[in-house]
Design a protein around this motif. Sequence first.
Motif, short mmCIF file in Angstrom:
data_model
loop_
_atom_site.label_atom_id
_atom_site.label_comp_id
_atom_site.label_asym_id
_atom_site.label_seq_id
_atom_site.Cartn_x
_atom_site.Cartn_y
_atom_site.Cartn_z
N LEU A 192 -41.17 -1.51 -43.62
CA LEU A 192 -40.89 -0.51 -44.65
C LEU A 192 -42.17 -0.13 -45.38
O LEU A 192 -42.99 -0.96 -45.70
CB LEU A 192 -39.87 -1.07 -45.65
N ARG A 231 -37.85 4.98 -41.46
CA ARG A 231 -38.39 3.64 -41.38
C ARG A 231 -37.65 2.84 -40.32
O ARG A 231 -36.57 3.22 -39.87
CB ARG A 231 -38.28 2.92 -42.73
N LEU A 289 -35.66 -0.58 -39.06
CA LEU A 289 -34.97 -1.76 -39.54
C LEU A 289 -35.87 -2.96 -39.35
O LEU A 289 -36.62 -3.04 -38.38
CB LEU A 289 -33.66 -1.98 -38.78
N PHE A 301 -32.58 4.83 -41.11
CA PHE A 301 -33.10 3.62 -40.51
C PHE A 301 -32.96 3.69 -38.99
O PHE A 301 -31.97 4.21 -38.47
CB PHE A 301 -32.35 2.39 -41.01
#
Length: 354
Positions: A74, A87, A89, A102
């Motif tokens: 992240l 982003r 996971l 995600f």
Amino acid sequence: LEMATDTMIRIFHRYSCKEGDRYKLNKGELKMLLQRELTEFLSLRQAADHDPFQFFSANLKRELAEEQLYRRALRESGLRGWVHPQRQLGGCLDMLSVQGQFTFTADRPQLHCAAFFISEPEEFITIHYDLVSIDCQGGDFLKVFDGWILKGEKFPSSQDHPIPTTERYIDFCESGLSRRSIRSSQNVAMIFFRVHEAGNGFTLTVTTDPNLFPCNVISQTPNGRFTLVVPHQHRNCSFSIIYPVAIKISDLTLGHFNGLQLKKPSAGCGGKGDFVELLGGTGLDPSKMMPFADLCYPFHGPAQMKIGCDNTVVRMVSSGKHINRVTFEYRQLEPYELENPNGNSIPEFCLSTL
């Protein structure tokens, strides 16, 4: 590396600022840091140990011991804890409290994976499938669960959730994109997934919506104030605090007389259809916790109790005949309070095990 260092510094100061020199940890502060942070980490490694899908088997535990549990990629945007809108996971097991899009892409077979989502108490969570590339025929799956499962225990419990447990699982391989968006019944939800082939995965968007009458909440913080309202609804609502805390109830409205009754083995609120109970335990499911006190009648004025369990729950049972309301404050117990359990008029079951 920069993100990990920043997280370590923030965690250090969260505990060092409690007393004395903010640049040093005394023994009590260090003990609390280890109990709160390391215990939580180890619990997540063993999450859903007895889950119906057997995600966290002995083999998985050996695999997790050989690799870093959180592989978060992240990127901080600096906007109130929000992160960049696109982003990855954080690996095969993750916990997230932010909205956004995600993506999970397997770099090798990932067979026992889960992601936990949590929002503010007054919010629902919506999970929307943007893109799914998995092989359902080959044994892959992607399931959403309405709530959390941890070490085989569910939140909300089967007694408190409005729909049957079997209907709380939504399987992408069964419903496909005919159900692209799934909204939770409370401020927590999670996904289970299995991806065999490298390069396969999925992209989903997590958003939140206002919940005017929150029922069943897991608090993100160990300190706070909340009012639980159940307006003419026949349902049970639980507010869960995953810390040992001191609870102070300042107002309780149930629609009948005044008084406060402590829990006794042969007593309780009995046939009364509306009451509040204080529960404590080490698991997630309120129905499996120890009852500490029943509040059977309305009152105004503080009633305080310290519950030194890993999880503390304020649970309201409502018949639907009244507008029921309970207002309470909670704060995390200090180390010296855990070591010296005084001030309650009932035995402190959980403190003796810490």
